[in-house]
Design a protein around this motif. Structure first.
Motif, PDB file in Angstrom:
ATOM      1  N   GLU A  17       0.841  -1.208   0.000  1.00  0.00           N
ATOM      2  CA  GLU A  17       0.000   0.000   0.000  1.00  0.00           C
ATOM      3  C   GLU A  17       0.870   1.251   0.000  1.00  0.00           C
ATOM      4  OE1 GLU A  17      -3.310   0.305  -0.314  1.00  0.00           O
ATOM      5  OE2 GLU A  17      -3.315  -1.866  -0.629  1.00  0.00           O
ATOM      6  N   ILE A  20       2.161   1.906  -3.461  1.00  0.00           N
ATOM      7  CA  ILE A  20       1.080   2.391  -4.332  1.00  0.00           C
ATOM      8  C   ILE A  20       0.800   3.855  -4.033  1.00  0.00           C
ATOM      9  CG2 ILE A  20      -1.387   2.136  -4.866  1.00  0.00           C
ATOM     10  CD1 ILE A  20      -1.019  -0.899  -4.435  1.00  0.00           C
ATOM     11  N   GLU A  21       0.787   4.192  -2.728  1.00  0.00           N
ATOM     12  CA  GLU A  21       0.538   5.576  -2.297  1.00  0.00           C
ATOM     13  C   GLU A  21       1.659   6.504  -2.786  1.00  0.00           C
ATOM     14  OE1 GLU A  21      -1.785   7.157  -0.540  1.00  0.00           O
ATOM     15  OE2 GLU A  21      -0.645   8.986  -0.094  1.00  0.00           O
ATOM     16  N   HIS A  24       1.626   8.046  -6.335  1.00  0.00           N
ATOM     17  CA  HIS A  24       0.726   9.132  -6.783  1.00  0.00           C
ATOM     18  C   HIS A  24       0.644  10.300  -5.811  1.00  0.00           C
ATOM     19  CE1 HIS A  24      -2.812   8.529  -4.145  1.00  0.00           C
ATOM     20  NE2 HIS A  24      -2.404   7.281  -4.099  1.00  0.00           N
ATOM     21  N   ASP A  93      -8.564   7.703 -12.127  1.00  0.00           N
ATOM     22  CA  ASP A  93      -7.297   7.947 -11.427  1.00  0.00           C
ATOM     23  C   ASP A  93      -7.476   7.533  -9.978  1.00  0.00           C
ATOM     24  OD1 ASP A  93      -4.775   9.919 -12.492  1.00  0.00           O
ATOM     25  OD2 ASP A  93      -4.795   9.435 -10.358  1.00  0.00           O
ATOM     26  N   ILE A  94      -6.373   7.176  -9.352  1.00  0.00           N
ATOM     27  CA  ILE A  94      -6.418   6.856  -7.917  1.00  0.00           C
ATOM     28  C   ILE A  94      -6.461   8.138  -7.091  1.00  0.00           C
ATOM     29  CG2 ILE A  94      -3.902   6.802  -7.568  1.00  0.00           C
ATOM     30  CD1 ILE A  94      -4.295   4.298  -5.836  1.00  0.00           C
ATOM     31  N   ASN A  95      -5.998   9.221  -7.700  1.00  0.00           N
ATOM     32  CA  ASN A  95      -5.765  10.472  -6.980  1.00  0.00           C
ATOM     33  C   ASN A  95      -6.915  11.458  -7.271  1.00  0.00           C
ATOM     34  OD1 ASN A  95      -4.809  13.221  -6.644  1.00  0.00           O
ATOM     35  ND2 ASN A  95      -2.789  12.357  -6.282  1.00  0.00           N
ATOM     36  N   GLN A 115     -12.697   7.150  -9.361  1.00  0.00           N
ATOM     37  CA  GLN A 115     -11.512   7.134  -8.489  1.00  0.00           C
ATOM     38  C   GLN A 115     -11.252   5.692  -8.096  1.00  0.00           C
ATOM     39  OE1 GLN A 115     -11.475   9.852  -5.160  1.00  0.00           O
ATOM     40  NE2 GLN A 115      -9.284   9.546  -4.857  1.00  0.00           N
ATOM     41  N   SER A 117      -7.947   2.372  -8.073  1.00  0.00           N
ATOM     42  CA  SER A 117      -6.562   1.956  -8.305  1.00  0.00           C
ATOM     43  C   SER A 117      -6.514   0.952  -9.447  1.00  0.00           C
ATOM     44  CB  SER A 117      -5.979   1.311  -7.050  1.00  0.00           C
ATOM     45  OG  SER A 117      -4.720   0.749  -7.357  1.00  0.00           O
ATOM     46  N   LEU A 140       4.322   2.790 -11.502  1.00  0.00           N
ATOM     47  CA  LEU A 140       3.764   1.712 -10.678  1.00  0.00           C
ATOM     48  C   LEU A 140       4.846   0.820 -10.090  1.00  0.00           C
ATOM     49  CD1 LEU A 140       0.738   0.648 -12.921  1.00  0.00           C
ATOM     50  CD2 LEU A 140       0.761   2.255 -10.986  1.00  0.00           C
TER      51      LEU A 140
END
Ligand SMILES: C[S@@+](CC[C@H](N)C(=O)[O-])C[C@H]1O[C@@H](n2cnc3c(N)ncnc32)[C@H](O)[C@@H]1O
Length: 234
Positions: A17, A20-21, A24, A93-95, A115, A117, A140
């Protein structure tokens, strides 16, 4: 350049996690104001040696009116494509800050926002005719084989003729100039990029494992790709 390199092999590993965080977290509202200039104005030309017009042309050729843009960032390429309209446009997007910025710029198209991932199956029920995946694979975490799992997660968004297209900055078998070396080092250290092991051949092979028609080519440090005919190898 054609895909003449041998794929590199590495042990699959699920991204954490935190990784991944980190990939972005840099896209804050303040940084997004500078993003287009820094990345598409300066870095493409002076570091990656892939002119932004080559990426514009990629969009012009492959964008359909039923399009999903995966990892949309600021919406830069969709805005520049100046299409008269879309039957359906979804921005993923994740962000949340990226989605807000891209929605603001592309408001005239009335886009749907998602939104999510790319490391999770994309929650869509109807497929698109084109899917854009630009400048996200190099962000990524994981080896190329793990990153390309995001394409499997995009399967609900694709039918047999959907065109998947995009680009990614490579870390292997490139000839980085001083600017590229400095950026690769800084971004990989900060976790913004994870592309030290990313090579052309693994990308090309991963696409061929999934699609019938694959074209991958290289401009400077950037691999551009187009894939169609989902279902190869199944
Ligand atoms: C370098 S920017 C590229 C933006 C845009 N495609 C472009 O070419 O200008 C990377 C984008 O990937 C998004 N991103 C990073 N990790 C992601 C993930 N796991 N799922 C979805 N989007 C992600 C970031 O939020 C950011 O918008």
């Amino acid at each position: 350049m054609t895909d003449q390199h041998e794929p590199t092999t590495s042990q699959p590993r699920a991204p954490s996690e935190r990784e991944i965080e980190a990939a972005h977290a840099i896209y804050t509202p303040r940084n997004l104001k500078l993003y287009d200039f820094v990345v598409h104005g300066f870095s493409n030309r002076f570091a990656w040696r892939c002119p932004t017009r080559a990426l514009d042309a990629h969009y012009e050729t492959n964008l359909s009116s039923n399009h999903l843009e995966a990892a949309v960032g600021t919406g830069f390429f969709l805005e520049r494509a100046k299409r008269p309209g879309f039957d359906r446009l979804t921005l993923l997007d994740i962000n949340g800050s990226c989605l807000e910025e891209a929605e603001r710029r592309l408001a005239g198209y009335g886009p749907d926002l998602l939104q999510a991932s790319l490391f999770d199956p994309v929650p869509v029920s109807q497929p698109y005719d084109s899917v854009g995946l630009t400048y996200v694979l190099h962000c990524l975490p994981g080896a190329m084989t793990e990153k390309l799992a995001v394409i499997d997660n995009l399967k609900p968004a694709m039918h047999g003729e959907t065109v998947l297209f995009g680009a990614t900055i490579l870390g292997q078998a490139i000839k980085p100039n001083l600017a590229a070396k400095a950026l690769l080092s800084t971004y990989n250290r900060k976790g913004v990029f994870h592309n030290r092991e990313d090579d052309f051949a693994s990308l090309a092979q991963g696409l061929r494992d999934r699609f019938d028609q694959v074209r991958v080519w290289q401009e400077g440090c950037v691999a551009l790709f187009r894939a169609q005919g989902l279902g190869a190898g199944e």
